[in-house]
Design a protein around this motif. Structure first.
Motif, PDB file in Angstrom:
ATOM      1  N   PHE A  53       3.529  -2.673  12.231  1.00 41.46           N
ATOM      2  CA  PHE A  53       4.801  -3.131  11.686  1.00 41.46           C
ATOM      3  C   PHE A  53       4.980  -2.605  10.262  1.00 41.46           C
ATOM      4  N   TYR A  54       6.230  -2.475   9.850  1.00 37.49           N
ATOM      5  CA  TYR A  54       6.527  -2.125   8.451  1.00 37.49           C
ATOM      6  C   TYR A  54       5.919  -3.222   7.577  1.00 37.49           C
ATOM      7  N   GLU A  55       5.135  -2.805   6.602  1.00 35.10           N
ATOM      8  CA  GLU A  55       4.230  -3.758   5.943  1.00 35.10           C
ATOM      9  C   GLU A  55       4.905  -4.955   5.274  1.00 35.10           C
ATOM     10  N   SER A  86      20.198   2.892   2.188  1.00 39.02           N
ATOM     11  CA  SER A  86      19.060   3.721   1.777  1.00 39.02           C
ATOM     12  C   SER A  86      18.793   4.949   2.626  1.00 39.02           C
ATOM     13  N   LYS A  87      18.656   4.748   3.929  1.00 36.77           N
ATOM     14  CA  LYS A  87      18.171   5.844   4.776  1.00 36.77           C
ATOM     15  C   LYS A  87      19.312   6.686   5.326  1.00 36.77           C
ATOM     16  N   SER A  88      20.444   6.065   5.664  1.00 33.09           N
ATOM     17  CA  SER A  88      21.553   6.838   6.239  1.00 33.09           C
ATOM     18  C   SER A  88      22.213   7.739   5.205  1.00 33.09           C
ATOM     19  N   LEU A 117       3.907  12.367   0.837  1.00 35.02           N
ATOM     20  CA  LEU A 117       4.385  12.131   2.209  1.00 35.02           C
ATOM     21  C   LEU A 117       4.009  10.697   2.603  1.00 35.02           C
ATOM     22  N   ALA A 118       3.920   9.832   1.588  1.00 32.75           N
ATOM     23  CA  ALA A 118       3.539   8.436   1.830  1.00 32.75           C
ATOM     24  C   ALA A 118       4.795   7.562   1.911  1.00 32.75           C
ATOM     25  N   GLN A 119       5.396   7.266   0.768  1.00 26.60           N
ATOM     26  CA  GLN A 119       6.552   6.360   0.782  1.00 26.60           C
ATOM     27  C   GLN A 119       7.783   7.085   1.330  1.00 26.60           C
ATOM     28  N   GLY A 120       8.539   6.381   2.161  1.00 28.24           N
ATOM     29  CA  GLY A 120       9.679   7.017   2.824  1.00 28.24           C
ATOM     30  C   GLY A 120      10.930   7.081   1.973  1.00 28.24           C
ATOM     31  N   PHE A 121      10.987   8.081   1.078  1.00 29.55           N
ATOM     32  CA  PHE A 121      12.253   8.325   0.361  1.00 29.55           C
ATOM     33  C   PHE A 121      12.487   9.822   0.293  1.00 29.55           C
ATOM     34  N   ILE A 170      17.695  -0.091   9.907  1.00 29.60           N
ATOM     35  CA  ILE A 170      17.925   0.814   8.787  1.00 29.60           C
ATOM     36  C   ILE A 170      17.869   2.302   9.188  1.00 29.60           C
ATOM     37  N   TYR A 171      17.158   2.621  10.294  1.00 29.00           N
ATOM     38  CA  TYR A 171      17.072   4.034  10.735  1.00 29.00           C
ATOM     39  C   TYR A 171      18.044   4.333  11.873  1.00 29.00           C
ATOM     40  N   GLU A 172      19.104   3.533  12.012  1.00 33.08           N
ATOM     41  CA  GLU A 172      19.971   3.645  13.187  1.00 33.08           C
ATOM     42  C   GLU A 172      20.487   5.059  13.443  1.00 33.08           C
ATOM     43  N   ASN A 182      11.898   2.551  15.008  1.00 34.37           N
ATOM     44  CA  ASN A 182      10.779   1.831  14.413  1.00 34.37           C
ATOM     45  C   ASN A 182       9.998   2.612  13.359  1.00 34.37           C
ATOM     46  N   ASN A 183       9.691   1.908  12.286  1.00 32.55           N
ATOM     47  CA  ASN A 183       8.769   2.365  11.261  1.00 32.55           C
ATOM     48  C   ASN A 183       7.500   1.532  11.476  1.00 32.55           C
ATOM     49  N   PRO A 184       6.323   2.109  11.709  1.00 38.21           N
ATOM     50  CA  PRO A 184       5.947   3.503  11.500  1.00 38.21           C
ATOM     51  C   PRO A 184       5.881   4.365  12.767  1.00 38.21           C
ATOM     52  N   VAL A 186      -3.131   7.395  10.397  1.00 32.41           N
ATOM     53  CA  VAL A 186      -2.412   7.450   9.126  1.00 32.41           C
ATOM     54  C   VAL A 186      -0.954   7.787   9.422  1.00 32.41           C
ATOM     55  N   ARG A 187      -0.076   7.515   8.430  1.00 33.35           N
ATOM     56  CA  ARG A 187       1.351   7.795   8.599  1.00 33.35           C
ATOM     57  C   ARG A 187       1.812   8.810   7.569  1.00 33.35           C
ATOM     58  N   PHE A 188       2.535   9.834   8.025  1.00 38.46           N
ATOM     59  CA  PHE A 188       3.178  10.791   7.124  1.00 38.46           C
ATOM     60  C   PHE A 188       4.692  10.588   7.185  1.00 38.46           C
ATOM     61  N   TYR A 209      11.864   8.470  10.193  1.00 33.15           N
ATOM     62  CA  TYR A 209      11.336   9.728   9.636  1.00 33.15           C
ATOM     63  C   TYR A 209       9.862   9.658   9.240  1.00 33.15           C
ATOM     64  N   TYR A 210       9.080   9.090  10.162  1.00 32.56           N
ATOM     65  CA  TYR A 210       7.630   8.999   9.965  1.00 32.56           C
ATOM     66  C   TYR A 210       6.935   9.499  11.208  1.00 32.56           C
ATOM     67  N   VAL A 211       5.697   9.996  10.992  1.00 32.44           N
ATOM     68  CA  VAL A 211       4.883  10.304  12.147  1.00 32.44           C
ATOM     69  C   VAL A 211       3.523   9.646  11.966  1.00 32.44           C
ATOM     70  N   VAL A 255       0.847  -1.203   0.000  1.00 35.27           N
ATOM     71  CA  VAL A 255       0.000   0.000   0.000  1.00 35.27           C
ATOM     72  C   VAL A 255       0.884   1.255   0.000  1.00 35.27           C
ATOM     73  N   ILE A 256       2.027   1.171   0.683  1.00 36.19           N
ATOM     74  CA  ILE A 256       2.953   2.321   0.726  1.00 36.19           C
ATOM     75  C   ILE A 256       3.345   2.702  -0.703  1.00 36.19           C
ATOM     76  N   ARG A 257       3.717   1.698  -1.475  1.00 37.22           N
ATOM     77  CA  ARG A 257       4.193   1.985  -2.826  1.00 37.22           C
ATOM     78  C   ARG A 257       3.027   2.338  -3.757  1.00 37.22           C
ATOM     79  N   GLU A 258       1.850   1.796  -3.481  1.00 40.52           N
ATOM     80  CA  GLU A 258       0.651   2.186  -4.231  1.00 40.52           C
ATOM     81  C   GLU A 258       0.362   3.682  -4.002  1.00 40.52           C
TER      82      GLU A 258
HETATM   83  N1  GLN Z   1      10.604   2.093   4.136  1.00 46.68           N
HETATM   84  C1  GLN Z   1       9.828   2.929   3.272  1.00 46.68           C
HETATM   85  C2  GLN Z   1       8.480   3.223   3.879  1.00 46.68           C
HETATM   86  O1  GLN Z   1       8.098   2.640   4.860  1.00 46.68           O
HETATM   87  C3  GLN Z   1       9.582   2.346   1.929  1.00 46.68           C
HETATM   88  C4  GLN Z   1      10.437   1.238   1.574  1.00 46.68           C
HETATM   89  C5  GLN Z   1      10.025   0.648   0.280  1.00 46.68           C
HETATM   90  O2  GLN Z   1       9.027   1.047  -0.312  1.00 46.68           O
HETATM   91  N2  GLN Z   1      10.786  -0.296  -0.115  1.00 46.68           N
HETATM   92  O3  GLN Z   1       7.801   4.047   3.340  1.00 46.68           O
END
Ligand code: GLN
Length: 430
Positions: free
Chosen positions: A160-162, A276-278, A71-75, A245-247, A214-216, A407-409, A361-363, A55-58
């Motif tokens: 949990f991260y999906e 990716s994140k660092s 403000l959906a996918q974390g990049f 990954i968010y260390e 932790n994500n989210p 919801v997550r931003f 980096y999510y709220v 759903v994040i990538r959708e």
């Molecule tokens: N970690 C990112 C997130 O939660 C996305 C990672 C991904 O889409 N592979 O938004």
């Protein structure tokens, strides 16, 4: 012709022949598939019926479709550090364009070992304990495929991260979810119930997946919490798989602690991390696992046949990235702290009740005040009518009802992106 059973079919397919070209005596032959079997084979794997695409990538696709701020996918929408981009360009120019060693370029594995020693105090053998994968996403699924058997259970904190849900299903394991409860006071922490965690462990438990920071939720697990996890892992002979990954993205004086650094955990932890994140390079797809030799060996087998290897020139650039000085990470955390404060005030002003993240980096925010029937309707309204994409809370829960009011931003965005999102969110219906 006689009806062909699946066993017969197997025999047909595996029938030894002699190959005139190679002289090999065990070549696969592909007989014409009888109609009734062809019909049966038209169905899909039952595994994939139990989950949807991300759903994040959708939501990223939806943001593009409606011209919304993503403000959906974390990049990040800002540049990666110049020195690591240069290192990638130089690696390509120097013709590092063929496969690296399947479990990772030596330079990168050495840099990972060096950094882990420096930051977590753990010495690693880069020849036997590190496996470079296509992102931490592949690192996680390769690990689960390498360690799980049908009937095994995997403990997962929820939300949990999906990816973890489908990862568990694909590896044949049954997830056991343990709830993280939202803070009861504005600056409070997400907590879990010790008894509920203990109850999730049983003789079938093979592993626990821990994602800290932790994500989210933005929770950073404390030493006391990690010690509790450690004690349960030792008592039930369970492996810990930690996604770190968010260390380097932590706030308010929080400190990231690797579970592997706790006494007794070095030999029963798979530590997952990535570039990716660092280093703001989510599209490079370079991640890794750190695990004792026997587990690394199993992960390497899965990884080898899944992907062969991560992009070779980007692994070389990764070695440069991991050598960046400490103040790089301080600046990274400080710049994210500013963005966090910015989005927190945006959300409060727009009428949300956000939970203050202490890392990542999510709220996550409560949406009850807006009176929508659920998170899906609300994110639909946001992306189509307000022009901001967020992730519906239900995508982080096993039972969608548990996330229907959240919801997550993601706030890994430039100041101007966050400012434009703030302008748009002011128009939200209350
Ligand atoms: N970690 C990112 C997130 O939660 C996305 C990672 C991904 O889409 N592979 O938004």
């Amino acid at each position: 012709m006689e009806p062909v059973s699946l066993e017969n079919c197997e025999q047909l397919v595996r029938q030894p022949t002699s190959d005139s070209l190679t002289g090999s005596s065990n070549v696969l032959v592909f007989p014409k598939v009888p109609e009734q079997i062809a019909h049966r084979k038209a169905s899909l794997s039952s595994k994939v019926e139990h989950f949807t695409e991300s759903v994040i990538r959708e939501m990223t696709r939806q943001a593009m479709l409606y011209g919304a701020i993503n403000l959906a996918q974390g990049f990040p929408d800002f540049s990666a550090p110049a020195e690591i981009k240069r290192a990638a360009q130089q690696a390509i120019a120097a013709d590092i364009n063929q496969y690296a060693i399947t479990w990772g370029a030596k330079s990168l594995r050495q840099a990972i070992a060096h950094k882990f020693k420096e930051w977590q105090g753990i010495s690693l053998d880069p020849e036997r304990e590190i496996t470079v994968c296509c992102g931490s996403t592949e690192a996680m699924i390769s690990t689960l495929l390498a360690v799980c058997n049908a009937g095994d259970e995997v403990v997962i904190f929820e939300p949990f991260y999906e990816n973890y849900g489908p990862d568990a299903i694909l590896s044949g394991a049954k997830p056991q979810f343990v709830k993280l409860h939202p803070p009861e006071t504005p600056g409070g922490s997400w907590t879990f119930d010790e008894a509920a965690l203990r109850k999730a462990f049983c003789p079938q438990t093979k592993a626990i997946i821990l994602n800290t920071p932790n994500n989210p939720t933005g929770k950073v697990f404390t030493r006391e919490e990690l010690e509790l996890l450690r004690d349960l892992c030792l008592e039930f002979d369970v492996l810990a798989i930690t996604d770190e990954i968010y260390e380097h993205i932590v706030y308010d004086g929080e400190r990231h602690i690797s579970l592997a650094s706790l006494e007794g955990m070095r030999d029963r932890t798979v530590t997952i991390n990535g570039l990716s994140k660092s280093y703001s390079v989510t599209g490079w797809r370079v991640g890794w696992t750190i695990a004792p030799p026997a587990i690394s060996n199993a992960i390497r087998k899965v990884h080898d046949f899944l992907t062969v290897g991560a992009p070779a020139p980007l692994q070389e650039a990764g070695a440069t990235a991991l050598e960046l000085p400490r103040h790089y990470y301080q600046q990274l955390a400080e710049s994210y702290r500013e963005r966090r404060d910015q989005i927190m005030s945006t959300l409060v002003e727009a009428g949300f009740h956000p939970f203050l993240p202490r890392g990542a980096y999510y709220v996550m925010t409560d949406i009850t005040a807006f009176g929508f029937s659920d998170d899906i309707r609300f994110t639909e309204y946001l992306v189509k009518e307000i022009g901001v994409a967020a992730v519906p809370g239900s995508s982080f829960y096993h039972d969608p009802r548990d996330g229907a009011r959240q919801v997550r931003f993601a706030f890994c965005k430039r100041d101007q992106t966050l400012a434009e999102a703030a302008r748009r969110l002011e128009r939200i219906r209350r």
